[in-house]
Design a protein around this motif. Sequence first.
Motif, PDB file in Angstrom:
ATOM      1  N   LEU A 480       0.844  -1.196   0.000  1.00  0.00           N
ATOM      2  CA  LEU A 480       0.000   0.000   0.000  1.00  0.00           C
ATOM      3  C   LEU A 480       0.878   1.244   0.000  1.00  0.00           C
ATOM      4  N   THR A 481       0.641   2.142  -0.948  1.00  0.00           N
ATOM      5  CA  THR A 481       1.362   3.408  -1.014  1.00  0.00           C
ATOM      6  C   THR A 481       0.364   4.544  -1.219  1.00  0.00           C
ATOM      7  N   ARG A 482       0.904   5.779  -1.199  1.00  0.00           N
ATOM      8  CA  ARG A 482       0.038   6.930  -1.457  1.00  0.00           C
ATOM      9  C   ARG A 482      -0.539   6.870  -2.868  1.00  0.00           C
ATOM     10  N   LYS A 483       0.168   6.201  -3.776  1.00  0.00           N
ATOM     11  CA  LYS A 483      -0.314   6.089  -5.148  1.00  0.00           C
ATOM     12  C   LYS A 483      -1.623   5.301  -5.226  1.00  0.00           C
ATOM     13  N   SER A 484      -1.866   4.452  -4.218  1.00  0.00           N
ATOM     14  CA  SER A 484      -3.128   3.701  -4.196  1.00  0.00           C
ATOM     15  C   SER A 484      -4.308   4.659  -4.053  1.00  0.00           C
ATOM     16  N   ASP A 485      -4.158   5.672  -3.185  1.00  0.00           N
ATOM     17  CA  ASP A 485      -5.191   6.707  -3.056  1.00  0.00           C
ATOM     18  C   ASP A 485      -5.293   7.526  -4.341  1.00  0.00           C
ATOM     19  N   THR A 486      -4.139   7.813  -4.938  1.00  0.00           N
ATOM     20  CA  THR A 486      -4.133   8.627  -6.156  1.00  0.00           C
ATOM     21  C   THR A 486      -4.871   7.909  -7.286  1.00  0.00           C
ATOM     22  N   TYR A 487      -4.675   6.596  -7.391  1.00  0.00           N
ATOM     23  CA  TYR A 487      -5.381   5.819  -8.417  1.00  0.00           C
ATOM     24  C   TYR A 487      -6.894   5.885  -8.186  1.00  0.00           C
ATOM     25  N   ALA A 488      -7.314   5.668  -6.936  1.00  0.00           N
ATOM     26  CA  ALA A 488      -8.746   5.715  -6.621  1.00  0.00           C
ATOM     27  C   ALA A 488      -9.321   7.104  -6.914  1.00  0.00           C
ATOM     28  N   PHE A 489      -8.530   8.160  -6.626  1.00  0.00           N
ATOM     29  CA  PHE A 489      -8.966   9.518  -6.933  1.00  0.00           C
ATOM     30  C   PHE A 489      -9.130   9.690  -8.438  1.00  0.00           C
ATOM     31  N   GLY A 490      -8.252   9.069  -9.223  1.00  0.00           N
ATOM     32  CA  GLY A 490      -8.391   9.117 -10.675  1.00  0.00           C
ATOM     33  C   GLY A 490      -9.685   8.485 -11.153  1.00  0.00           C
ATOM     34  N   VAL A 491     -10.098   7.394 -10.493  1.00  0.00           N
ATOM     35  CA  VAL A 491     -11.379   6.761 -10.831  1.00  0.00           C
ATOM     36  C   VAL A 491     -12.531   7.714 -10.510  1.00  0.00           C
ATOM     37  N   VAL A 492     -12.429   8.432  -9.375  1.00  0.00           N
ATOM     38  CA  VAL A 492     -13.465   9.406  -9.008  1.00  0.00           C
ATOM     39  C   VAL A 492     -13.536  10.515 -10.060  1.00  0.00           C
ATOM     40  N   LEU A 493     -12.383  10.973 -10.545  1.00  0.00           N
ATOM     41  CA  LEU A 493     -12.375  12.001 -11.592  1.00  0.00           C
ATOM     42  C   LEU A 493     -13.087  11.501 -12.846  1.00  0.00           C
ATOM     43  N   LEU A 494     -12.877  10.227 -13.191  1.00  0.00           N
ATOM     44  CA  LEU A 494     -13.583   9.654 -14.338  1.00  0.00           C
ATOM     45  C   LEU A 494     -15.093   9.615 -14.084  1.00  0.00           C
ATOM     46  N   GLU A 495     -15.499   9.264 -12.857  1.00  0.00           N
ATOM     47  CA  GLU A 495     -16.922   9.234 -12.526  1.00  0.00           C
ATOM     48  C   GLU A 495     -17.547  10.621 -12.702  1.00  0.00           C
ATOM     49  N   VAL A 496     -16.826  11.651 -12.245  1.00  0.00           N
ATOM     50  CA  VAL A 496     -17.331  13.022 -12.360  1.00  0.00           C
ATOM     51  C   VAL A 496     -17.447  13.432 -13.821  1.00  0.00           C
ATOM     52  N   LEU A 497     -16.470  13.037 -14.639  1.00  0.00           N
ATOM     53  CA  LEU A 497     -16.485  13.400 -16.052  1.00  0.00           C
ATOM     54  C   LEU A 497     -17.537  12.618 -16.833  1.00  0.00           C
ATOM     55  N   CYS A 498     -17.625  11.313 -16.554  1.00  0.00           N
ATOM     56  CA  CYS A 498     -18.485  10.437 -17.358  1.00  0.00           C
ATOM     57  C   CYS A 498     -19.920  10.368 -16.845  1.00  0.00           C
ATOM     58  N   GLY A 499     -20.126  10.694 -15.571  1.00  0.00           N
ATOM     59  CA  GLY A 499     -21.468  10.605 -15.011  1.00  0.00           C
ATOM     60  C   GLY A 499     -21.954   9.181 -14.819  1.00  0.00           C
ATOM     61  N   ARG A 500     -21.020   8.243 -14.628  1.00  0.00           N
ATOM     62  CA  ARG A 500     -21.396   6.846 -14.388  1.00  0.00           C
ATOM     63  C   ARG A 500     -20.461   6.266 -13.328  1.00  0.00           C
TER      64      ARG A 500
END
Length: 543
Positions: A480-500
């Motif tokens: 587990l690293t800080r990058k694990s949070d960063t990856y999950a945050f990237g998924v959230v950004l996709l959710e915000v952009l895609c609306g799904r």
Amino acid sequence: MNIEQNQPLSIIFSPEHSQSDKTYAFINGIEVLSMPSDLYYSHDDDDLGARVVGQKSRFFIDNSTALEIMQRLNFKWDPIPYLGMFGKWATVPDEKIKDFTWKTSVDVGFGYLLRLHFCERGLQMAETRNSVFSVSINDMIAETNVDIGKKRSVVSGIHLHRDYMVMVKGNKEDGRRDLSISLQLKDELVSELFRGLEILKLSNHDNSLASPNPSPPRRSSKSATLLNLLSFFGHGNAIATGAVIIISLVNIITYKLRKIWEDNCTDSGCKPSGLTEKLCRPFSLTEIQSATENFNDALVIGRGGFGKVYRGFISKEQKIVAIKRLKSNSRQGAREFWTEVETLSKLQHTNIISLIGYCNECQEMILLYEYVPNGTLADNLFGLGGESDYHSSLSWEQRLRICTGVGRGLDYLHTGTDLGIIHRDIKASNILLDENLESKISDFGLAKARKRNRVQSYVSTNVKGTFGYFDPDYFRTRRLTRKSDTYAFGVVLLEVLCGRPALDRRVKEDEQGLTIWAQDCISKGVIDQLVAPSLRPKYHQRA
């Protein structure tokens, strides 16, 4: 049956499909058993064999493998006449459970076959709606997004089951260790879809099912010292010997009782550290009951795997708060509860939810947060129930501001304190929005602290979090690293952009994973399809 000495033993299995769909067994010409040939159904022809958890291979049971039934669990009160002939079934209460975890103790050094049985009513419902479930075994993902409804057309009249195989490794000295099975369902209840669960022990390479003999425990240095003292005083007077024995026993009992008290500290309502108590005050259960009108369901503002969240009013402080009550059968427990108390009480940031207090009384574990009126980011993107026809009213500017706030909160967690906190469960439903749509990161039950000045940049731990947001490197290496949070945050950004959502079971199977679908759109050069329909007009105006 009596077999005379030197009489030849003849065992014959004979399928007689012309008379009935059964297989008959004969010993020396006498019928002893008849079994339906449609007792079980596994999968399609291209899906035979049990899935090996943690590997991409499959395990096939042949005539060289012996099996021993270790445990059977019935999810329903009614009997299960067709699931095997021998052994008894333990029964769990027929409660409304969507996420179910069960543990049992097994021998180390053996493989175990886990068989999930599906009930007839669940299979009938699966024809008309998505009956999707996920399975994890010993904190390892066995299978995700299984749509059992697709199998229904080929199993009519046959009892469907699904097999998984897992190796339980460990030292011989351990003897036994826990085997845990977790089931997660989106829409159905466990008792609606599943009929039962079987755990079968597989013979090892020595063709044996015998439990390993644990090595005798080593005599501790304390025990050896005690025996030496008794031996020394044994040659003296009896009074001195008796005194030494009594004093030694008192010390041993005191030490053991203290260890038990320390181990059960969090379960018996003990307080956290003094610093934490100064920053986050404890509330009595009476105060909580008064604030929630004795946990009135009319005040429920949210719910999840942990339990319900109530809108409460603390009359003493004239303050509206959000009160999260951990339910007794939640997968979260005392460890996650105290982790959140200890972590959140030390954090102060605009984009981090504030913890006001806690209650740990009468086996209740309750957390009190600042009240955030606009719900979660997931609610605002996908609707309260994730409705397929929901259209978010969040503008592009509001979405940008929300994401910027989440980024600032994450940066504070990772670099703003000496703790170096890794959240481990960043997702849209753990991001709250206040009256000004300011984002606040919440739910720190899985958080891990790592000193920033440590040379090692990762924390070795079991994989925990939410499907769809897992960092692939963390999932593969358990580092587990800080990058694990960063990856999950990237998924959230996709959710915000895609609306799904990160996992959307309403679309085709190959498009359900948001990250995979996004990569596919990018590779095909149709990036505009990623943008949510409500944002496309503005997107084209800006283009």
